[in-house]
Each structure stands twice: as structure tokens, then as C-alpha cells.
Scaffold this motif. Structure first.
Motif, short mmCIF file in Angstrom:
data_model
loop_
_atom_site.label_atom_id
_atom_site.label_comp_id
_atom_site.label_asym_id
_atom_site.label_seq_id
_atom_site.Cartn_x
_atom_site.Cartn_y
_atom_site.Cartn_z
N GLU A 134 0.84 -1.16 0.08
CA GLU A 134 0.03 0.09 0.09
C GLU A 134 0.88 1.30 0.04
O GLU A 134 1.75 1.32 0.94
CB GLU A 134 -0.77 0.05 1.21
CG GLU A 134 -1.99 1.11 1.16
CD GLU A 134 -2.89 1.04 2.49
OE1 GLU A 134 -3.79 1.72 2.73
OE2 GLU A 134 -3.05 -0.02 2.90
N THR A 135 0.81 1.96 -1.05
CA THR A 135 1.70 3.15 -1.34
C THR A 135 0.71 4.22 -1.78
O THR A 135 -0.37 4.00 -2.41
CB THR A 135 2.79 2.95 -1.85
OG1 THR A 135 2.65 2.70 -3.50
CG2 THR A 135 3.60 1.92 -1.64
N GLU A 136 1.33 5.58 -2.11
CA GLU A 136 0.61 6.34 -2.80
C GLU A 136 0.13 5.97 -4.36
O GLU A 136 -0.73 6.21 -4.78
CB GLU A 136 1.32 7.76 -2.87
CG GLU A 136 1.27 8.57 -1.40
CD GLU A 136 -0.46 8.77 -1.23
OE1 GLU A 136 -1.22 9.20 -2.09
OE2 GLU A 136 -0.63 8.45 -0.03
N LEU A 137 1.19 5.19 -4.79
CA LEU A 137 1.30 4.77 -6.51
C LEU A 137 0.01 3.55 -6.35
O LEU A 137 -0.65 3.44 -7.58
CB LEU A 137 2.65 4.26 -6.87
CG LEU A 137 3.57 5.42 -7.11
CD1 LEU A 137 4.93 4.88 -7.45
CD2 LEU A 137 3.16 6.39 -8.05
N THR A 138 -0.06 2.94 -5.30
CA THR A 138 -1.00 1.87 -5.28
C THR A 138 -2.25 2.32 -4.92
O THR A 138 -3.44 1.33 -4.87
CB THR A 138 -0.71 0.59 -4.69
OG1 THR A 138 -0.42 0.78 -3.34
CG2 THR A 138 0.68 -0.24 -5.34
N ARG A 139 -2.47 3.58 -4.45
CA ARG A 139 -3.99 3.94 -3.79
C ARG A 139 -5.07 3.64 -4.75
O ARG A 139 -6.05 3.00 -4.10
CB ARG A 139 -3.82 5.51 -3.45
CG ARG A 139 -5.09 6.11 -3.12
CD ARG A 139 -5.24 5.89 -1.58
NE ARG A 139 -4.15 6.07 -0.93
CZ ARG A 139 -3.88 5.34 0.21
NH1 ARG A 139 -4.65 4.44 0.66
NH2 ARG A 139 -2.69 5.49 0.88
N PRO A 140 -4.97 3.80 -6.21
CA PRO A 140 -6.13 3.52 -6.79
C PRO A 140 -6.58 1.89 -6.80
O PRO A 140 -7.82 1.54 -6.64
CB PRO A 140 -5.98 3.88 -8.22
CG PRO A 140 -4.75 4.65 -8.18
CD PRO A 140 -3.91 4.63 -6.94
N LEU A 141 -5.74 0.96 -6.55
CA LEU A 141 -5.88 -0.26 -6.62
C LEU A 141 -6.46 -0.51 -4.97
O LEU A 141 -7.38 -1.43 -5.14
CB LEU A 141 -4.62 -1.04 -6.76
CG LEU A 141 -3.82 -1.15 -8.16
CD1 LEU A 141 -2.81 -1.90 -8.41
CD2 LEU A 141 -4.98 -1.55 -9.18
N VAL A 142 -5.77 0.01 -3.95
CA VAL A 142 -6.49 -0.21 -2.83
C VAL A 142 -7.75 0.12 -2.66
O VAL A 142 -8.49 -0.73 -1.86
CB VAL A 142 -5.36 0.45 -1.75
CG1 VAL A 142 -6.09 0.47 -0.34
CG2 VAL A 142 -3.99 -0.06 -1.90
N GLU A 143 -8.13 1.31 -3.13
CA GLU A 143 -9.39 1.88 -3.16
C GLU A 143 -10.44 1.12 -3.98
O GLU A 143 -11.67 1.43 -3.89
CB GLU A 143 -9.39 3.34 -3.53
CG GLU A 143 -8.68 3.99 -2.20
CD GLU A 143 -8.61 5.69 -2.61
OE1 GLU A 143 -8.70 6.05 -3.81
OE2 GLU A 143 -8.17 6.44 -1.76
N ASP A 144 -10.07 0.29 -4.80
CA ASP A 144 -10.79 -0.49 -5.63
C ASP A 144 -11.14 -1.69 -4.70
O ASP A 144 -10.47 -2.60 -4.89
CB ASP A 144 -10.01 -0.80 -7.08
CG ASP A 144 -10.98 -1.75 -7.85
OD1 ASP A 144 -11.91 -2.40 -7.38
OD2 ASP A 144 -10.63 -1.94 -9.27
#
Length: 196
Positions: A134-144
Motif C-alpha cells: 500500500e503506497t500512494e502509487l497503489t492507492r487506486p488499486l487499494v481503493e478499488d
């Protein structure tokens, strides 16, 4: 104390000047962590030539250029540690990230090649393979929520990784404890690469 030096890691002359500047200002470079990387999610049939070159240069060529320049100096001193930041995708892939996986798979083999060429000079070269972190770059995936549930369900640890999860493994690979460890990729992925 932290010292910084900004240079383009995809440009050979800029890398040579940058490493020289670091060693002149700070002293000999004993540990290098190649952590430049990017992601560009797109179906393979739609991936452009320019996007391919950009991800290849950022994720793979940079590790070659910076690693080579650091190793030129490390070999004359007879010691050094290089850690290339690989990925879970150095081993497996899912739809939409084939170019990223290709660069990270190649980085795994570059790591092994660096080990083969530079081991006799006292340099250990290893890879660190983060899983889904979980990072800023993966935020869209985490929020999906659907994707995030898939990650949690697919990972034996049952969660996304955190950047703190990578610290111990990186410290180990950069330490004297790993003086006889080289050419390996240590996966910090909550067990994801171990299960179907």
C-alpha cells in the motif's frame, strides 16, 4: 545525516557524473539500492512504443546504468552491496501489466547476471521483491474494493503489505549477515508467490 544528489538514472553520462559527485561529497558508495520504477497499466495490444521504451528505461535500464557505475568503483575497493528492487511480478503476472512484469522479470535476471560477473570482486547483488504494498502509487488499486478484496484473499497474510514490511529484508541484504548471499530475490509478499 542524509545527502541527496539528483540525476537522470536513465542517462549514462548523467549517472556517471551523479555517482562521481556522491563519492566526492560523501565518500565511497558501499551500498546501492536501485529503486527507480514506474507502472503504466494498459492492455498489451494498446501499449504504445513510447510507453514501452519509458517503462523499460525506468525499470530496467536505470538499474543497469547505476549498478554498472557503482560496481566500477566497488570492484576496485573489493566490496559492495547492490539491492535491485524487483517485484512479485518478477515471477507472476496478471492482465494489464505485461510490460511492467517484463521489466521486473528482466531485472531479476540482471540481478543474477550482476552476481555472476561481480561476485569475485566481493560484491553481493540481490533483489528485493515486494508484493502488493500500500503506497500512494497503489492507492487506486487499494481503493478499488473488488481488487483490494482479491489481494487480501490471494495473499496468505490476508492483507496488503506496508512499506515498513520491507525494511528488515532490505537491512538484511545490505548487512554483513548477507555476505554469502548473492543472486537471490527475497520476496516480501505475504506468501503470495507460494500459493495458487
Amino acid at each position: 545525516m542524509v545527502h541527496t544528489a539528483a540525476f537522470d538514472v536513465t542517462d549514462g553520462p548523467a549517472v556517471a557524473a551523479g555517482i562521481a559527485d556522491v563519492e566526492e561529497r560523501v565518500g565511497p558508495l558501499d551500498i546501492l539500492v536501485n529503486n527507480a520504477g514506474m507502472q503504466n497499466r494498459a492492455p498489451l495490444l494498446e501499449f504504445t512504443d513510447d510507453a514501452w521504451r519509458q517503462i523499460l528505461d525506468t525499470n530496467l535500464t536505470s538499474a543497469f546504468l547505476v549498478g554498472r557505475e557503482a560496481a566500477r568503483r566497488m570492484t576496485t575497493r573489493g566490496h559492495g552491496k547492490i539491492v535491485n528492487i524487483c517485484s512479485l511480478q518478477s515471477e507472476v503476472v496478471r492482465p494489464g501489466i505485461a510490460p511492467y512484469a517484463a521489466t521486473k522479470g528482466a531485472l531479476k535476471m540482471l540481478t543474477k547476471g550482476m552476481c555472476a560477473d561481480w561476485g569475485r570482486y566481493g560484491i553481493q547483488v540481490n533483489g528485493l521483491g515486494p508484493g502488493y504494498i500500500e503506497t500512494e502509487l497503489t492507492r487506486p488499486l487499494v481503493e478499488d474494493e473488488e481488487f483490494s478484496a482479491w489481494v487480501r484473499g490471494r495473499t496468505p497474510a490476508g492483507r496488503w503489505g506496508r512499506t515498513e514490511d520491507l525494511i528488515g529484508a532490505l537491512l538484511y541484504l545490505a548487512s554483513p549477515a548477507a555476505d554469502f548471499v548473492s543472486g537471490q530475490v527475497l520476496y516480501v509478499d505475504g506468501g503470495m508467490t507460494s500459493v495458487l
